[in-house]
Motif scaffolding. Structure first.
Motif, PDB file in Angstrom:
ATOM      1  N   UNK A 270       0.811  -1.136  -0.202  1.00 58.26           N
ATOM      2  CA  UNK A 270       0.049  -0.094   0.058  1.00 58.26           C
ATOM      3  C   UNK A 270       0.715   1.178   0.110  1.00 58.26           C
ATOM      4  N   UNK A 271       0.917   2.127  -1.106  1.00 57.93           N
ATOM      5  CA  UNK A 271       1.761   3.159  -1.264  1.00 57.93           C
ATOM      6  C   UNK A 271       0.627   4.251  -1.287  1.00 57.93           C
ATOM      7  N   UNK A 272      -0.550   4.401  -0.986  1.00 59.22           N
ATOM      8  CA  UNK A 272      -1.433   5.439  -1.109  1.00 59.22           C
ATOM      9  C   UNK A 272      -1.669   6.036   0.013  1.00 59.22           C
ATOM     10  N   UNK A 273      -1.913   5.175   1.197  1.00 56.74           N
ATOM     11  CA  UNK A 273      -2.424   5.974   2.438  1.00 56.74           C
ATOM     12  C   UNK A 273      -3.714   6.404   2.544  1.00 56.74           C
ATOM     13  N   UNK A 274      -4.102   7.401   3.653  1.00 58.59           N
ATOM     14  CA  UNK A 274      -5.288   7.596   4.086  1.00 58.59           C
ATOM     15  C   UNK A 274      -6.149   8.646   3.147  1.00 58.59           C
ATOM     16  N   UNK A 275      -5.654   9.277   2.225  1.00 60.07           N
ATOM     17  CA  UNK A 275      -6.424   9.900   1.072  1.00 60.07           C
ATOM     18  C   UNK A 275      -6.856   8.929  -0.020  1.00 60.07           C
ATOM     19  N   UNK A 298      -4.475 -10.654  -2.272  1.00 61.01           N
ATOM     20  CA  UNK A 298      -3.276 -11.358  -1.732  1.00 61.01           C
ATOM     21  C   UNK A 298      -3.557 -12.851  -1.285  1.00 61.01           C
ATOM     22  N   UNK A 299      -2.694 -13.621  -1.427  1.00 59.07           N
ATOM     23  CA  UNK A 299      -3.055 -14.977  -1.188  1.00 59.07           C
ATOM     24  C   UNK A 299      -2.875 -15.312   0.204  1.00 59.07           C
ATOM     25  N   UNK A 300      -3.841 -16.480   0.569  1.00 59.12           N
ATOM     26  CA  UNK A 300      -3.908 -16.755   2.024  1.00 59.12           C
ATOM     27  C   UNK A 300      -2.342 -17.026   2.382  1.00 59.12           C
ATOM     28  N   UNK A 301      -2.018 -16.280   3.662  1.00 66.57           N
ATOM     29  CA  UNK A 301      -0.588 -16.649   4.333  1.00 66.57           C
ATOM     30  C   UNK A 301       0.288 -15.697   3.526  1.00 66.57           C
ATOM     31  N   UNK A 302      -0.061 -14.468   2.568  1.00 67.04           N
ATOM     32  CA  UNK A 302       0.756 -13.700   1.941  1.00 67.04           C
ATOM     33  C   UNK A 302       1.054 -12.346   3.131  1.00 67.04           C
ATOM     34  N   UNK A 303       1.799 -11.518   2.516  1.00 62.71           N
ATOM     35  CA  UNK A 303       2.144 -10.465   3.348  1.00 62.71           C
ATOM     36  C   UNK A 303       1.813  -9.049   2.775  1.00 62.71           C
ATOM     37  N   UNK A 304       1.282  -8.196   3.537  1.00 62.27           N
ATOM     38  CA  UNK A 304       0.956  -6.791   3.190  1.00 62.27           C
ATOM     39  C   UNK A 304       2.049  -5.833   3.841  1.00 62.27           C
ATOM     40  N   UNK A 305       2.749  -5.039   3.142  1.00 65.27           N
ATOM     41  CA  UNK A 305       3.601  -3.856   3.395  1.00 65.27           C
ATOM     42  C   UNK A 305       2.870  -2.762   3.304  1.00 65.27           C
ATOM     43  N   UNK A 306       2.701  -1.756   4.361  1.00 65.96           N
ATOM     44  CA  UNK A 306       1.808  -0.771   4.424  1.00 65.96           C
ATOM     45  C   UNK A 306       2.683   0.486   4.625  1.00 65.96           C
ATOM     46  N   UNK A 307       3.725   1.151   3.576  1.00 60.39           N
ATOM     47  CA  UNK A 307       4.247   2.218   4.007  1.00 60.39           C
ATOM     48  C   UNK A 307       3.393   3.712   3.684  1.00 60.39           C
ATOM     49  N   UNK A 308       2.299   3.508   3.221  1.00 62.30           N
ATOM     50  CA  UNK A 308       1.281   4.560   2.809  1.00 62.30           C
ATOM     51  C   UNK A 308       1.206   4.947   3.986  1.00 62.30           C
ATOM     52  N   UNK A 340      -0.056 -11.110   7.135  1.00 56.07           N
ATOM     53  CA  UNK A 340       0.899 -10.399   7.773  1.00 56.07           C
ATOM     54  C   UNK A 340       0.840  -8.702   7.446  1.00 56.07           C
ATOM     55  N   UNK A 341       0.437  -7.925   8.432  1.00 58.44           N
ATOM     56  CA  UNK A 341       0.493  -6.855   8.325  1.00 58.44           C
ATOM     57  C   UNK A 341       1.722  -6.152   8.792  1.00 58.44           C
ATOM     58  N   UNK A 342       2.519  -5.387   8.164  1.00 57.69           N
ATOM     59  CA  UNK A 342       3.519  -4.393   8.394  1.00 57.69           C
ATOM     60  C   UNK A 342       3.220  -2.900   8.138  1.00 57.69           C
ATOM     61  N   UNK A 343       3.230  -1.905   9.340  1.00 63.51           N
ATOM     62  CA  UNK A 343       2.934  -0.533   9.004  1.00 63.51           C
ATOM     63  C   UNK A 343       4.036   0.174   9.678  1.00 63.51           C
ATOM     64  N   UNK A 344       3.601   1.673   9.694  1.00 64.27           N
ATOM     65  CA  UNK A 344       4.524   2.709  10.306  1.00 64.27           C
ATOM     66  C   UNK A 344       5.870   3.081   9.445  1.00 64.27           C
ATOM     67  N   UNK A 345       6.336   4.212  10.054  1.00 66.95           N
ATOM     68  CA  UNK A 345       7.565   4.742   9.086  1.00 66.95           C
ATOM     69  C   UNK A 345       8.486   3.860   8.708  1.00 66.95           C
ATOM     70  N   UNK A 346       9.341   4.104   8.031  1.00 65.53           N
ATOM     71  CA  UNK A 346      10.305   3.147   7.684  1.00 65.53           C
ATOM     72  C   UNK A 346      11.466   3.550   8.263  1.00 65.53           C
ATOM     73  N   UNK A 347      12.010   2.261   8.910  1.00 65.82           N
ATOM     74  CA  UNK A 347      13.516   2.547   9.468  1.00 65.82           C
ATOM     75  C   UNK A 347      14.539   2.781   8.548  1.00 65.82           C
TER      76      UNK A 347
END
Length: 404
Positions: A270-275, A298-308, A340-347
Motif C-alpha cells: 500500500x503506497x497510497x495511504x489515508x487519502x 493477496x493469497x492466503x498466508x501472504x504479506x502486506x507492506x503498508x508504507x502508505x 501479515x501486516x507491517x505498518x509505520x514509518x520506515x527505519x
C-alpha cells in the motif's frame, strides 16, 4: 552570518519560499515545535549546506490541509547535504563530507534505536515515539527544503558518501536515499517479496514507483501497479511493470487474473495511504479502499507492506471516524487469510547503506524509475501544485544551483 531561505506552509493549498533563520545547534521555538523541545541543545549535530531536497507525497497531505500542521511550518524531510559546521560532540563526521540524512530523526541511544527501529526513537519527540524534519506532530524539528539545515545526532544518523565526486555524478539517485527509496524498499521487504514473487503495488506516485523498482531488485517475477492516473501508470510501464487503471476498472482481482491467470498475488504494498479513492469511473474518497483491496487480492498466508501514510488526525476526512484515523477495514478478512501486516514509518537506517551501494555500482536506477526532475528553490511552489495535479515526476530541489 549567512542568510537562509526555505519552503514554508502558508495554509491549506499554499506554500511560499521565505527568509528564515540560519540554523544553529539548538532547537528554538517556532511553528510546530513541541514546547518540551524548545531550547534543546544539539552539540551532537551538524549544519548542512543543502545540496538536494525532495518534495514528498507526505508533504502534500499537509499542504492539502489534511493534517493539523500549523501555518509557518518549514517543510521538507528528504535531505542530502554538505557538512559545513560540526558540533562539539561530533567525532566522526567532518566538515566537507557529503551525506544523506534519514528522514526519521533518531538518537541512537534508546531501546528502539539499538534494535534498529529508528523510526520509533523514544527520545526525539515528546508526544510519541518517532520524529521527522518539517512534519506535523513530529517534535518540531525544522524542515530541510531550505538552503541550510541543522541535523542532530550526526555521528549516528548520517550516511557519508565514500567518494564525493562520484556521488555528485549520481546525486539524483542518491538524493532518494533519505526517504522514498528506503520506504519503497521497506514496503517490498515487509510484503515478503522474494525471487519469483508476484506483487501488487497500490499507487504509482514516487513511493509506489520506488516500491515497484525495489520489488524488481528483490527478484519479483511480475510487478503490477494500480493507480487512477494514466500518466503515472505510463511511468510504471517505462521500467517493466504491468499496470491496472483503477479509474476504468472497479474489480481489481479480475484485472490481476488477466495478467497472471489467477486473481491473486503473493504480496501487496500500500503506497497510497489515508487519502485513498475507490475504484471505477465515479470513484470518490474512501480511506480504507486500498487496505481492503490488497487483502482481497493477496493469497492466503501472504504479506502486506503498508508504507502508505495513515494519521490519527485528519480534519478534512469524509466522516467523524476517519477524522480520528478510524477506518472501516475488513480485518476479519485479513485474519481469515492469515495475512501479515507491517505498518509505520520506515527505519531508513536499516536499508540506506545497502541501497547506496546498489546505486553507486549501477544496480539500482531509482531516479529513472521515479522520473526525478530538478528544480530551483524558487520553483518549489509551482512544483507543489504540479505534483498535486498528478504529474509523474519526483521533484528534486537544488537550493544553491550546484547540481545543474
Amino acid at each position: 552570518m549567512a542568510g537562509n531561505r526555505a519552503v514554508v506552509y502558508k495554509g491549506k493549498g499554499r506554500v511560499a519560499v521565505e527568509d528564515i533563520s540560519y540554523p544553529d545547534l539548538i532547537l528554538r521555538d517556532g511553528p510546530g515545535v513541541n514546547p518540551l523541545n524548545v531550547g534543546r541543545k544539539c552539540e551532537h549535530g551538524v549544519i548542512l549546506k543543502v545540496m538536494t531536497t525532495n518534495i514528498c507525497g507526505s508533504d502534500q497531505h499537509m499542504v492539502r490541509g489534511r493534517t493539523t500542521a500549523p501555518e509557518g511550518l518549514v517543510l521538507g524531510h528528504e535531505i542530502t547535504g554538505e557538512v559545513i559546521e560540526v558540533g562539539r560532540d561530533v567525532e566522526f563526521i567532518k566538515k566537507g563530507d557529503l551525506v544523506s540524512v534519514p528522514f526519521n530523526i533518531a538518537c541512537g541511544r534508546c531501546r528502539s534505536c539499538k534494535e534498529q527501529n529508528t523510526h520509533i526513537c523514544e527520545n526525539v519527540n515528546p508526544d510519541r515515539p518517532g520524529s521527522a524534519y518539517g512534519y506535523v506532530d513530529m517534535g518540531g524539528w525544522v524542515g530541510g527544503q531550505s538552503e541550510y539545515v541543522m541535523v542532530p545526532y550526526a555521528d549516528f544518523q548520517l550516511l557519508k558518501f565514500p567518494d564525493k565526486d562520484k556521488a555528485m555524478e549520481k546525486i539524483l539517485d542518491l538524493t532518494m536515499l533519505s526517504d522514498i527509496f528506503p520506504t519503497g524498499y521497506h514496503g517490498a521487504v515487509s510484503a515478503g517479496v522474494k525471487p519469483g514473487s508476484t506483487v501488487y503495488v497500490a499507487g504509482a506516485g514516487p513511493v509506489g514507483l520506488a516500491a515497484a523498482h525495489s520489488a524488481q531488485l528483490l527478484g519479483a517475477s511480475v510487478v503490477i501497479v494500480g493507480d487512477l492516473n494514466a500518466e503515472r501508470l505510463a511511468q510504471a510501464r517505462s521500467f517493466g511493470c504491468e499496470t491496472v487503471n483503477l479509474s476504468e476498472h472497479d474489480r481489481l482481482g479480475e484485472q490481476i487474473e488477466q495478467i497472471l491467470g489467477v486473481p491473486e498475488v503473493d504480496s501487496a504494498i500500500d503506497c497510497v495511504g489515508f487519502e485513498a479513492h475507490g475504484h471505477g469511473k465515479n470513484h470518490a474518497e474512501s480511506p480504507a479502499t486500498v487496505l481492503n483491496s490488497i487483502m482481497e487480492v493477496t493469497r492466503a498466508g501472504g504479506q502486506l507492506g503498508i508504507p502508505g501514510l495513515y494519521v490519527t488526525g485528519d480534519p478534512g476526512a469524509i466522516d467523524n471516524d476517519a477524522k480520528q484515523g478510524t477506518l472501516k477495514v475488513r480485518f476479519g478478512l485479513g485474519w481469515a487469510k492469515a495475512h501479515t501486516f507491517v505498518t509505520g514509518q520506515t527505519p531508513v537506517m536499516k536499508y540506506h547503506r545497502d541501497l547506496m551501494m546498489s546505486i553507486l555500482n549501477g544496480r539500482a536506477q531509482i531516479a529513472k524509475a521515479v522520473n526525478a526532475t530538478l528544480i530551483s528553490l524558487e520553483e518549489a511552489p509551482e512544483a507543489y501544485a504540479a505534483f498535486d495535479s498528478g504529474v509523474a515526476r519526483k521533484f528534486v530541489i537544488d537550493p544553491h544551483g550546484l547540481v545543474r
